[in-house]
Design an enzyme around this catalytic site. Structure first.
Site, short mmCIF file in Angstrom:
data_model
loop_
_atom_site.label_atom_id
_atom_site.label_comp_id
_atom_site.label_asym_id
_atom_site.label_seq_id
_atom_site.Cartn_x
_atom_site.Cartn_y
_atom_site.Cartn_z
N HIS A 96 -10.30 -2.53 44.50
CA HIS A 96 -11.05 -1.88 45.42
C HIS A 96 -12.74 -1.95 45.04
O HIS A 96 -13.00 -2.36 44.09
CB HIS A 96 -10.68 -0.52 45.49
N HIS A 108 -14.50 3.70 44.35
CA HIS A 108 -14.67 4.45 43.16
C HIS A 108 -14.64 3.55 42.10
O HIS A 108 -14.41 2.46 42.12
CB HIS A 108 -13.40 5.42 42.83
N GLU A 126 -14.89 -1.76 38.82
CA GLU A 126 -13.80 -1.87 37.83
C GLU A 126 -13.81 -3.39 37.53
O GLU A 126 -13.59 -3.68 36.30
CB GLU A 126 -12.48 -1.17 38.35
ZN LIG Z 1 -9.65 2.39 40.91
#
Ligand SMILES: [Zn+2]
Length: 262
Positions: A96, A108, A126
């Site tokens: 994401h 996030h 990430e």
């Molecule tokens: Zn995540």
């Protein structure tokens, strides 16, 4: 899980959510498509590291029976647990957008507490953070699946990565989902092609990793700055330096996940 084919709501991504059971099935189907492709492309062993939330989403009975499964979130290296320099390639499944992206399904970084994460001055999500660790070990990130924003962000830190866009983010909540049969077919095909073409790179080990973590509120910086090596830059931002990326990754994760200020 946010970037898995068919996932479109936060009552799917939290274990207490009403549709969580559906989402974990969808998650394993994308993983299985990548595993099939990897073996077709010449992989001799596949290790799946469950990387969402509790990190106990994938049921071993549903996973391709040729793959090993790393499960549970109590890990030093979280989403990258198990990685070392013996691996030949990495595939990111279900990614994401990073924290702060105006568009991107449930954007996030790490957990809900971060506003931005920077490593050596580069803002990363990430996938970007995980790519730093991959480069430390000299293992190429060959493929990513997720929404269009996650795929585009990965190309900023990992230009050679092949992306499979399984959904188009309309904003931070609404998405246009591609047909499940199409995305799984493409995941399998791209996994096969990228594994077959994978070439290891020399490890990329920088002299130091300067990590800056900007939080949504001052509570975690207030606690974290009790440790002498964690500097308070301003009330919501901390910074620290590590000489290895595995050490930096471990501390990033401690700060965003294991400091509980509730
Ligand atoms: Zn995540």
């Amino acid at each position: 899980m946010e970037g898995i084919s068919g996932v479109n709501s936060d009552n799917q991504t939290s274990a207490a959510g009403a549709e969580y059971g559906r989402a974990r099935k969808l998650m394993v189907e994308d993983a299985n498509a990548a595993i099939r492709g990897a073996f077709e492309g010449g992989a001799m062993q596949v290790v799946v590291n469950d990387s969402h939330g509790s990190q106990r989403n994938i049921l071993p009975e549903d996973l391709d029976q040729r793959a090993h499964l790393i499960s549970h979130s109590f890990k030093r290296h979280g989403m990258m647990e198990g990685l070392d320099s013996t691996f030949d390639a990495i595939i990111f499944v279900g990614y994401h957008a990073k924290a702060g992206s105006p568009r991107g399904v449930f954007a996030h970084t790490g957990s809900g507490v971060l506003r931005d994460l920077q490593i050596n001055g580069q803002s990363v999500g990430e996938g970007g953070m995980n790519a730093f660790l991959a480069r430390w070990f000299g293992v190429p990130v060959i493929m990513i699946t997720g929404d269009d924003v996650a795929v585009a962000e990965q190309k900023e830190t990992t230009p050679q990565v092949r992306g499979v866009t399984v959904k188009r983010a309309i904003n931070s909540r609404a998405v246009e989902l591609r047909p499940l049969a199409d995305t799984r077919k493409e995941i399998q095909e791209v996994a096969k092609a990228t594994v077959a073409a994978a070439r290891k790179a020399p490890p990329e080990r920088l002299a130091r990793y300067v990590v800056r973590m900007e939080m949504r509120d001052p509570t975690i910086p207030e606690v974290a700055s009790a440790f002498r090596e964690i500097r308070l830059v301003n009330p919501t931002t901390v910074e620290f330096t590590r000489e290895s990326m595995p050490d930096a990754y471990r501390l990033i994760r401690v700060i965003y996940r294991f400091i509980n200020t509730d």
